[in-house]
Design a protein around this motif. Structure first.
Motif, mmCIF file in Angstrom:
data_model
loop_
_atom_site.group_PDB
_atom_site.id
_atom_site.type_symbol
_atom_site.label_atom_id
_atom_site.label_comp_id
_atom_site.label_asym_id
_atom_site.label_seq_id
_atom_site.Cartn_x
_atom_site.Cartn_y
_atom_site.Cartn_z
ATOM 1 N N PRO A 305 0.805 -1.231 0.000
ATOM 2 C CA PRO A 305 0.000 0.000 0.000
ATOM 3 C C PRO A 305 0.830 1.269 0.000
ATOM 4 C CG PRO A 305 0.048 -0.952 2.204
ATOM 5 C CD PRO A 305 0.754 -1.933 1.306
ATOM 6 N N GLU A 306 2.118 1.151 0.406
ATOM 7 C CA GLU A 306 2.940 2.346 0.493
ATOM 8 C C GLU A 306 3.316 2.832 -0.903
ATOM 9 O OE1 GLU A 306 3.648 -0.421 2.155
ATOM 10 O OE2 GLU A 306 2.978 0.191 4.165
ATOM 11 N N GLY A 307 3.439 4.166 -1.024
ATOM 12 C CA GLY A 307 3.861 4.741 -2.293
ATOM 13 C C GLY A 307 2.793 5.644 -2.884
ATOM 14 N N MET A 308 3.199 6.350 -3.910
ATOM 15 C CA MET A 308 2.341 7.340 -4.547
ATOM 16 C C MET A 308 1.247 6.690 -5.390
ATOM 17 S SD MET A 308 3.704 10.364 -7.072
ATOM 18 C CE MET A 308 4.990 10.757 -5.877
ATOM 19 N N PRO A 312 -6.581 0.805 -3.597
ATOM 20 C CA PRO A 312 -6.952 -0.524 -3.111
ATOM 21 C C PRO A 312 -7.934 -1.213 -4.054
ATOM 22 C CG PRO A 312 -8.068 1.189 -1.848
ATOM 23 C CD PRO A 312 -7.087 1.886 -2.735
ATOM 24 N N VAL A 313 -7.719 -2.512 -4.247
ATOM 25 C CA VAL A 313 -8.603 -3.311 -5.104
ATOM 26 C C VAL A 313 -9.561 -4.068 -4.187
ATOM 27 C CG1 VAL A 313 -8.732 -5.107 -6.871
ATOM 28 C CG2 VAL A 313 -6.789 -3.515 -6.833
ATOM 29 N N GLU A 314 -10.734 -3.496 -3.967
ATOM 30 C CA GLU A 314 -11.701 -4.078 -3.043
ATOM 31 C C GLU A 314 -12.967 -4.484 -3.791
ATOM 32 O OE1 GLU A 314 -12.266 -0.925 -0.302
ATOM 33 O OE2 GLU A 314 -10.397 -1.272 0.786
ATOM 34 N N TYR A 353 -3.441 -4.058 -4.674
ATOM 35 C CA TYR A 353 -3.414 -2.632 -4.982
ATOM 36 C C TYR A 353 -3.043 -2.415 -6.452
ATOM 37 C CZ TYR A 353 -3.315 -2.130 0.085
ATOM 38 O OH TYR A 353 -3.621 -2.211 1.413
ATOM 39 N N LEU A 354 -3.488 -1.277 -6.963
ATOM 40 C CA LEU A 354 -3.050 -0.803 -8.274
ATOM 41 C C LEU A 354 -2.334 0.527 -8.082
ATOM 42 C CD1 LEU A 354 -6.210 -1.426 -10.504
ATOM 43 C CD2 LEU A 354 -4.135 -2.815 -10.396
ATOM 44 N N ARG A 355 -1.469 0.828 -9.015
ATOM 45 C CA ARG A 355 -0.780 2.116 -9.019
ATOM 46 C C ARG A 355 -0.966 2.759 -10.387
ATOM 47 N NH1 ARG A 355 3.952 3.978 -11.233
ATOM 48 N NH2 ARG A 355 4.926 5.762 -10.166
ATOM 49 N N VAL A 356 -1.155 4.079 -10.385
ATOM 50 C CA VAL A 356 -1.155 4.826 -11.641
ATOM 51 C C VAL A 356 -0.047 5.868 -11.555
ATOM 52 C CG1 VAL A 356 -2.933 6.448 -10.814
ATOM 53 C CG2 VAL A 356 -2.509 6.191 -13.262
ATOM 54 N N ALA A 357 0.802 5.910 -12.573
ATOM 55 C CA ALA A 357 1.908 6.870 -12.591
ATOM 56 C C ALA A 357 1.365 8.286 -12.735
ATOM 57 C CB ALA A 357 2.857 6.542 -13.741
ATOM 58 N N PRO A 358 1.969 9.256 -12.074
ATOM 59 C CA PRO A 358 1.501 10.650 -12.177
ATOM 60 C C PRO A 358 1.424 11.136 -13.618
ATOM 61 C CG PRO A 358 3.066 10.432 -10.371
ATOM 62 C CD PRO A 358 3.075 9.119 -11.092
ATOM 63 N N GLU A 359 2.369 10.704 -14.461
ATOM 64 C CA GLU A 359 2.369 11.156 -15.855
ATOM 65 C C GLU A 359 1.253 10.514 -16.690
ATOM 66 O OE1 GLU A 359 5.741 8.112 -15.395
ATOM 67 O OE2 GLU A 359 4.874 9.774 -14.241
ATOM 68 N N ALA A 360 0.624 9.457 -16.179
ATOM 69 C CA ALA A 360 -0.456 8.787 -16.905
ATOM 70 C C ALA A 360 -1.821 9.415 -16.629
ATOM 71 C CB ALA A 360 -0.507 7.308 -16.550
ATOM 72 N N ILE A 361 -1.890 10.360 -15.696
ATOM 73 C CA ILE A 361 -3.159 11.002 -15.371
ATOM 74 C C ILE A 361 -3.421 12.162 -16.333
ATOM 75 C CG2 ILE A 361 -4.425 12.291 -13.613
ATOM 76 C CD1 ILE A 361 -2.907 10.709 -11.495
ATOM 77 N N LEU A 362 -4.541 12.081 -17.033
ATOM 78 C CA LEU A 362 -4.918 13.105 -18.004
ATOM 79 C C LEU A 362 -5.633 14.243 -17.271
ATOM 80 C CD1 LEU A 362 -6.463 10.750 -20.733
ATOM 81 C CD2 LEU A 362 -4.092 11.555 -20.577
ATOM 82 N N LEU A 363 -5.195 15.474 -17.520
ATOM 83 C CA LEU A 363 -5.862 16.647 -16.963
ATOM 84 C C LEU A 363 -6.823 17.182 -18.018
ATOM 85 C CD1 LEU A 363 -2.886 18.462 -15.204
ATOM 86 C CD2 LEU A 363 -4.383 16.665 -14.334
#
Length: 366
Positions: A305-308, A312-314, A353-363
């Motif tokens: 769970p640690e990290g940017m 959580p996959v619930e 858990y899943l992680r999404v990289a900051p650069e993969a987030i579309l604004l």
């Protein structure tokens, strides 16, 4: 063929909206190596839902319908100019139009269909016409089918006949109106590759309209996104997919995860539609950003769970598709996992858990 371009700046009142389109399309510059790999040519794509004005734009360029106002210029020639009362007839525009159903004459053979294009163009004598038909038959791998009728041809053969008929008289612009809409799914990929090869050799301006984002991405270097008669995004195809810029553009390019946000600081947001999930972004969140998007393939499975940007996959809901698993998380996010030949169950593939990289987030705006 000299340096060419197609430009359109037109308006036309339709039943539900007013079509307002402005663009310039340069001539294609063929790259055969790219085409063989299925990459796009310099074709301009127009992507949008049904009824948004895509086909009406092509018909206006071809002279099939008349805009209410504006201008259309091809290689320095005015095809249409409302203020100057110019409106060339379709046969004088030197524009090739590939209809959705190919519009082959059912009572004519393959060679007769190709010949009709040459006769309409009135640029070749009788002997030249026969030679040109032979050249086009060979170029489009139609030799041996000369005496067949359209009903005796496969879908791919019909498309090649239609393209041969259009390109036989060397049009200065090629317009493709949903060229794969009449095709069965299993034929489309092969026909896309064939069309990419044709476009890689064509030296005029070409425009293709489609509602299929895969076709647009594969065949078009440059792209216009249409919505209700307006261009909502324009630029390099890959740039638009990487950064669509608005909620509507993101949806048109296939982004299924979109949430309204509350801005926390220049690089942090709260996703209001995903259980107030807090995420860090790579790009600066300006005041006009109203939403974010995450493409379904941009999640990474992680154990800790640690990290940017951990999610959580619930209580995931799993849907099996022929070649993928679709995983819907409790907070509404949607994730896609590709199958392998040995994957018979999603059990064991779903992480904590899943992680999404900051650069993969579309604004996104709007």
């Amino acid at each position: 063929m000299n340096e060419q371009f197609l430009s359109a700046d037109i308006r036309k009142k339709l039943r539900e909206f007013e079509l307002q389109v402005q663009f310039t399309c340069p001539a294609c510059r063929g790259r055969a190596s790219d085409a063989s790999a299925g990459s796009g040519s310099s074709c301009l794509g127009i992507l949008g839902p049904s009824g948004c004005g895509k086909s009406m734009t092509l018909k206006s360029i071809a002279g099939i319908v008349e805009p209410d106002s504006g201008s259309i210029i091809l290689d320095g020639r005015e095809l249409f100019n409302s203020s100057r009362k110019v409106n060339l007839k379709p046969q004088k525009r030197r524009v090739g139009y590939l209809f959705q159903n190919y519009a082959l004459f059912p009572n004519m053979t393959v060679e007769e269909n190709i010949l009709t294009g040459l006769k309409a163009g009135k640029r070749y004598g009788e002997a030249q016409q026969k030679q040109r038909v032979l050249e086009m038959m060979e170029r489009f791998r139609l030799s041996g089918l000369e005496k067949r009728y359209p009903a005796q041809l496969s879908g791919g053969q019909q498309q090649r006949v239609a393209l041969a008929r259009i390109l036989a008289y060397e049009p200065e612009a090629l317009l493709l109106d949903e060229p794969f809409s009449a095709m069965d799914t299993h034929l489309r990929e092969r026909l896309r590759l064939e069309l990419a090869s044709v476009l890689s050799e064509y030296q005029g301006a070409s425009v293709m309209v489609t509602h299929d984002r895969d076709e647009a991405y594969q065949l078009c270097d440059n792209l216009l996104l249409f919505s209700k008669g307006h261009v909502i995004a324009a630029g390099k195809t890959k740039d638009i997919f990487n950064d669509p810029g608005s909620v509507e553009a993101a949806r048109l390019t296939g982004c299924k995860n979109i949430s309204r946000i509350e801005k926390l600081d220049e690089h942090r947001v709260r996703a209001l539609d995903w259980d107030n999930l807090e995420l860090v972004t790579d790009k600066t969140v300006t005041e006009d950003v109203t939403s974010i998007g995450i493409r379904a393939h941009d999640f990474e499975p992680v154990a800790e769970p640690e990290g940017m940007n951990r999610i959580p996959v619930e209580n995931p809901k799993v849907s099996e598709m022929p070649f993928e698993w679709y995983i819907t998380l409790q907070n509404g996010l949607w994730w896609k996992i590709g199958k392998t030949i040995h994957t018979h169950s999603a059990d064991g593939l779903i992480p904590k858990y899943l992680r999404v990289a900051p650069e993969a987030i579309l604004l996104l705006k709007g």
